[in-house]
Design a protein around this motif. Structure first.
Motif, PDB file in Angstrom:
ATOM      1  N   UNK A   3      36.757  -5.700  20.775  1.00  0.00           N
ATOM      2  CA  UNK A   3      36.394  -5.577  19.354  1.00  0.00           C
ATOM      3  C   UNK A   3      36.762  -4.208  18.819  1.00  0.00           C
ATOM      4  N   UNK A   4      36.569  -3.179  19.638  1.00  0.00           N
ATOM      5  CA  UNK A   4      36.907  -1.828  19.195  1.00  0.00           C
ATOM      6  C   UNK A   4      38.404  -1.719  18.897  1.00  0.00           C
ATOM      7  N   UNK A   5      39.228  -2.212  19.812  1.00  0.00           N
ATOM      8  CA  UNK A   5      40.681  -2.168  19.601  1.00  0.00           C
ATOM      9  C   UNK A   5      41.045  -2.940  18.341  1.00  0.00           C
ATOM     10  N   UNK A   6      40.412  -4.108  18.195  1.00  0.00           N
ATOM     11  CA  UNK A   6      40.715  -4.957  17.056  1.00  0.00           C
ATOM     12  C   UNK A   6      40.311  -4.301  15.734  1.00  0.00           C
ATOM     13  N   UNK A   7      39.139  -3.662  15.725  1.00  0.00           N
ATOM     14  CA  UNK A   7      38.673  -2.975  14.513  1.00  0.00           C
ATOM     15  C   UNK A   7      39.673  -1.904  14.091  1.00  0.00           C
ATOM     16  N   UNK A   8      40.103  -1.100  15.061  1.00  0.00           N
ATOM     17  CA  UNK A   8      41.023  -0.012  14.733  1.00  0.00           C
ATOM     18  C   UNK A   8      42.357  -0.571  14.256  1.00  0.00           C
ATOM     19  N   UNK A  57      43.154   7.476  22.836  1.00  0.00           N
ATOM     20  CA  UNK A  57      42.139   8.531  23.018  1.00  0.00           C
ATOM     21  C   UNK A  57      40.745   8.020  22.701  1.00  0.00           C
ATOM     22  N   UNK A  58      40.639   7.293  21.588  1.00  0.00           N
ATOM     23  CA  UNK A  58      39.335   6.762  21.183  1.00  0.00           C
ATOM     24  C   UNK A  58      38.846   5.763  22.235  1.00  0.00           C
ATOM     25  N   UNK A  59      39.776   4.976  22.742  1.00  0.00           N
ATOM     26  CA  UNK A  59      39.460   3.984  23.772  1.00  0.00           C
ATOM     27  C   UNK A  59      38.948   4.655  25.047  1.00  0.00           C
ATOM     28  N   UNK A  60      39.638   5.692  25.486  1.00  0.00           N
ATOM     29  CA  UNK A  60      39.228   6.403  26.701  1.00  0.00           C
ATOM     30  C   UNK A  60      37.841   6.996  26.516  1.00  0.00           C
ATOM     31  N   UNK A  61      37.585   7.532  25.310  1.00  0.00           N
ATOM     32  CA  UNK A  61      36.266   8.105  25.034  1.00  0.00           C
ATOM     33  C   UNK A  61      35.195   7.027  25.143  1.00  0.00           C
TER      34      UNK A  61
ATOM     35  N   UNK B 104      30.078   2.524  16.063  1.00  0.00           N
ATOM     36  CA  UNK B 104      29.169   1.496  16.550  1.00  0.00           C
ATOM     37  C   UNK B 104      29.762   0.778  17.764  1.00  0.00           C
ATOM     38  N   UNK B 105      31.061   0.455  17.667  1.00  0.00           N
ATOM     39  CA  UNK B 105      31.683  -0.293  18.763  1.00  0.00           C
ATOM     40  C   UNK B 105      32.001   0.578  19.980  1.00  0.00           C
ATOM     41  N   UNK B 106      32.029   1.886  19.772  1.00  0.00           N
ATOM     42  CA  UNK B 106      32.188   2.787  20.925  1.00  0.00           C
ATOM     43  C   UNK B 106      30.861   2.889  21.688  1.00  0.00           C
ATOM     44  N   UNK B 107      29.822   2.313  21.076  1.00  0.00           N
ATOM     45  CA  UNK B 107      28.484   2.317  21.672  1.00  0.00           C
ATOM     46  C   UNK B 107      28.000   3.734  21.988  1.00  0.00           C
ATOM     47  N   UNK B 129      25.517  11.847  21.835  1.00  0.00           N
ATOM     48  CA  UNK B 129      26.800  11.636  22.498  1.00  0.00           C
ATOM     49  C   UNK B 129      27.933  12.447  21.896  1.00  0.00           C
ATOM     50  N   UNK B 130      27.613  13.588  21.319  1.00  0.00           N
ATOM     51  CA  UNK B 130      28.609  14.329  20.573  1.00  0.00           C
ATOM     52  C   UNK B 130      29.756  14.823  21.469  1.00  0.00           C
ATOM     53  N   UNK B 131      29.433  15.110  22.738  1.00  0.00           N
ATOM     54  CA  UNK B 131      30.457  15.577  23.667  1.00  0.00           C
ATOM     55  C   UNK B 131      31.573  14.564  23.855  1.00  0.00           C
TER      56      UNK B 131
END
Lengths: 78, 236
Positions: A3-8, A57-61, B104-107, B129-131
């Motif tokens: 879902x995260x990938x899809x949202x982006x 990067x966002x995915x790895x985070x 939100x989706x990064x939880x 989770x700011x780090x």
């Protein structure tokens, strides 16, 4: 993660309905394969891969808290 | 500072309620989304309203004169924007909800406050989770900022610079880079040799160039292309 990938990706392309994401496992890595409309390839990859790099990067985070490594592959056809 | 808590089916709805309660417009408030709205199952079961905390900005920030002048302009502008809204979603709102959805989706446990000026859209992140959100050398923060910038400025008109900051990370990073610049400039002078820095993005390179501009014993320039572009400090 899907879902995260899809949202982006959906927010960046002209044909969000053409986005498909597949997930499979290779050893200790979760591999996500995303396909987009061929006209949208540039919009998810960007100049010198800058957009793709940012998405990754966002995915790895987002994957920091889990045990497995993640990888994102981008294709324009299955 | 006057603060109200409001709920609504969507963030926009809640915001509208708050603005009429405070009897003001969007430019005079700052807000935090306490709870994301969710449509629930089929939009009926488990639907959750959005919960917002909206505060009126400090009085000093809004000069009274300006307010008087602006309110007339704003009304006209507001009417125009409303008309445009009917065809296009507001790009700032779109960018904001995009950011909230990604978070939100990064939880991750992160709060967002928005601050909008004429040419800049600033999101400030804070929380547990700011780090994770900053990442190594700000990589996650920069990536998120770039993606939100793409969403905000997609349409091409009404361009705005997008900045995502986290607990003053940007300011601290600037100070770190300035110290690094001084140290490496001294090294270049001492050894009489060029010093190459690691690759940096345009914004960070500019901080270094600016920091060393006043020095007459060194000069700075950039080398390499794309992601490999980096600064070289040379003694003069």
């Amino acid at each position: 993660m899907v879902t995260l990938i899809k949202t982006i990706a959906s927010a960046l392309v002209d044909h969000p309905e053409a986005i498909h994401i597949r997930e499979h496992q290779e050893n200790n890595t979760l591999v996500y394969t995303m396909t987009v409309h061929e006209d949208d390839m540039g919009k998810v990859i960007g100049k010198e891969g800058r957009i793709a790099k940012s998405i990754r990067s966002v995915l790895y985070a987002a994957a920091t808290h889990q045990q497995k490594r993640v990888r994102l592959d981008i294709q324009d056809e299955w | 500072m006057k603060t109200v808590k409001v709920t609504g089916k969507t963030i926009e709805e809640a915001l509208d309620t708050a603005l009429s309660q405070l009897n003001t417009d969007l430019s005079n408030v700052e807000y935090t989304v306490l709870e994301q709205p969710s449509k629930g199952f089929l939009g009926i079961i488990g639907a959750k309203p959005a919960l917002l905390e909206v505060s009126l900005k400090e009085e000093e920030e809004i000069e009274e004169e300006q307010q008087a002048n602006n309110s007339i302009e704003k009304e006209e502008q507001g009417a125009m924007e409303e008309e445009m809204d009917k065809q296009l979603p507001n790009p700032t709102e779109e960018a904001h909800s995009f950011l909230l959805q990604v978070i939100e989706e990064m939880k991750v446990d992160v709060d967002v406050t928005v601050h909008e000026t004429e040419d800049e859209l600033l999101f400030h992140l804070s929380g547990k989770d700011i780090g994770v959100m900053i990442g190594k050398r700000g990589r996650t923060l920069d990536s998120l900022q770039y993606l939100v910038h793409l969403v905000r400025n997609r349409s091409g008109d009404s361009y705005k610079r997008v900045i995502i900051d986290a607990e003053n990370y940007r300011q601290k990073r600037q100070e770190t880079l300035e110290r690094l610049a001084e140290r490496l400039a001294n090294k270049a002078v001492r050894t009489g040799e060029k010093v190459a820095l690691e690759p940096m993005n345009a914004r960070e390179r500019k901080i270094i160039h600016t920091a060393l501009q006043y020095r007459e014993d060194v000069e700075t320039y950039s080398e390499g292309t794309g992601a490999r572009r980096h600064i070289v400090i040379r003694p003069t």
